[in-house]
Design an enzyme around this catalytic site. Structure first.
Site, PDB file in Angstrom:
ATOM      1  N   HIS A  80      -3.064  29.315   3.361  1.00 39.12           N
ATOM      2  CA  HIS A  80      -2.290  30.520   3.068  1.00 39.12           C
ATOM      3  C   HIS A  80      -3.180  31.469   2.275  1.00 39.12           C
ATOM      4  O   HIS A  80      -4.154  31.052   1.631  1.00 39.12           O
ATOM      5  CB  HIS A  80      -1.047  30.175   2.251  1.00 39.12           C
ATOM      6  CG  HIS A  80      -0.030  29.381   3.009  1.00 39.12           C
ATOM      7  ND1 HIS A  80       1.256  29.224   2.559  1.00 39.12           N
ATOM      8  CD2 HIS A  80      -0.104  28.692   4.177  1.00 39.12           C
ATOM      9  CE1 HIS A  80       1.944  28.492   3.408  1.00 39.12           C
ATOM     10  NE2 HIS A  80       1.128  28.146   4.401  1.00 39.12           N
ATOM     11  N   GLU A 101      -2.909  33.010  -0.552  1.00 42.42           N
ATOM     12  CA  GLU A 101      -3.073  32.740  -1.981  1.00 42.42           C
ATOM     13  C   GLU A 101      -4.073  31.605  -2.214  1.00 42.42           C
ATOM     14  O   GLU A 101      -4.930  31.699  -3.109  1.00 42.42           O
ATOM     15  CB  GLU A 101      -1.726  32.381  -2.625  1.00 42.42           C
ATOM     16  CG  GLU A 101      -0.696  33.483  -2.540  1.00 42.42           C
ATOM     17  CD  GLU A 101       0.139  33.466  -1.260  1.00 42.42           C
ATOM     18  OE1 GLU A 101       1.132  34.217  -1.224  1.00 42.42           O
ATOM     19  OE2 GLU A 101      -0.186  32.723  -0.302  1.00 42.42           O
ATOM     20  N   CYS A 132       4.671  30.672  -1.383  1.00 43.59           N
ATOM     21  CA  CYS A 132       5.525  29.520  -1.098  1.00 43.59           C
ATOM     22  C   CYS A 132       5.345  28.495  -2.234  1.00 43.59           C
ATOM     23  O   CYS A 132       4.475  28.655  -3.088  1.00 43.59           O
ATOM     24  CB  CYS A 132       5.149  28.913   0.251  1.00 43.59           C
ATOM     25  SG  CYS A 132       3.563  28.034   0.222  1.00 43.59           S
ATOM     26  N   CYS A 164       1.718  27.241  -2.605  1.00 45.19           N
ATOM     27  CA  CYS A 164       0.843  28.238  -3.223  1.00 45.19           C
ATOM     28  C   CYS A 164       1.190  28.434  -4.691  1.00 45.19           C
ATOM     29  O   CYS A 164       0.301  28.642  -5.527  1.00 45.19           O
ATOM     30  CB  CYS A 164       0.934  29.558  -2.469  1.00 45.19           C
ATOM     31  SG  CYS A 164       0.270  29.440  -0.786  1.00 45.19           S
TER      32      CYS A 164
END
Length: 156
Positions: free
Chosen positions: A55, A57, A85, A88
């Site tokens: 992801h 991040e 999420c 993350c």
């Protein structure tokens, strides 16, 4: 010397998210900034690298740690075009980031796949002290995500 503000960094993250959209990945981007300088950047790479952990991040945190030569990013701020999420969020905690600046939140998009999850309530529930700034370029971040979802039929 003029300091760069939240809008400046979110504009940079939005430009990065728009650029990555053509790759087939979800158009999400994150920047790690310390002392007014970008020290890390990341985009969602899940589709192209076939890795569910990549992801934006996480990629930005990895980049910042590599560039800074440290596994902790104390004093740095993470900017993200989309609310992190839970995976993350925990990466943010592990990296020692104490402030997160968000564009779109899951609630802004009325995402049902995230249930009642919200970054700030997750941090409170896990006893973490991460300052949250939201509402930065929200309309642009929401529009980017909605347009992408409409074109691709994808939510994530």
């Amino acid at each position: 010397m003029m300091t760069k503000d939240h809008e400046h960094w979110m504009d940079m993250a939005l430009a990065l998210a728009r650029a990555v959209e053509a790759s087939g990945n979800t158009p999400v981007a994150s920047l790690v900034v310390r002392d007014g300088e970008e020290i890390g950047r990341g985009t969602n790479e899940v589709t192209t690298k076939r890795d569910p952990i990549l992801h934006a991040e996480i990629v930005a945190i990895q980049d910042a740690c590599k560039r800074s030569g440290s596994a902790t990013l104390e004093g740095a701020v993470l900017y993200s075009t989309m609310e992190p999420c839970p995976m993350c969020a925990w990466g943010i905690r592990c990296a020692g980031l104490k402030q997160v600046v968000l564009g779109a939140r899951h609630a802004d998009l009325k995402r049902t796949d995230m249930g009642t999850y919200a970054f700030d309530t997750f941090m409170i529930a896990t006893g973490q002290n991460v300052q949250l700034v939201s509402g930065i370029r929200t309309a642009e971040c929401v529009e980017l995500r909605r347009e992408w979802s409409a074109r691709t039929g994808r939510v994530v």
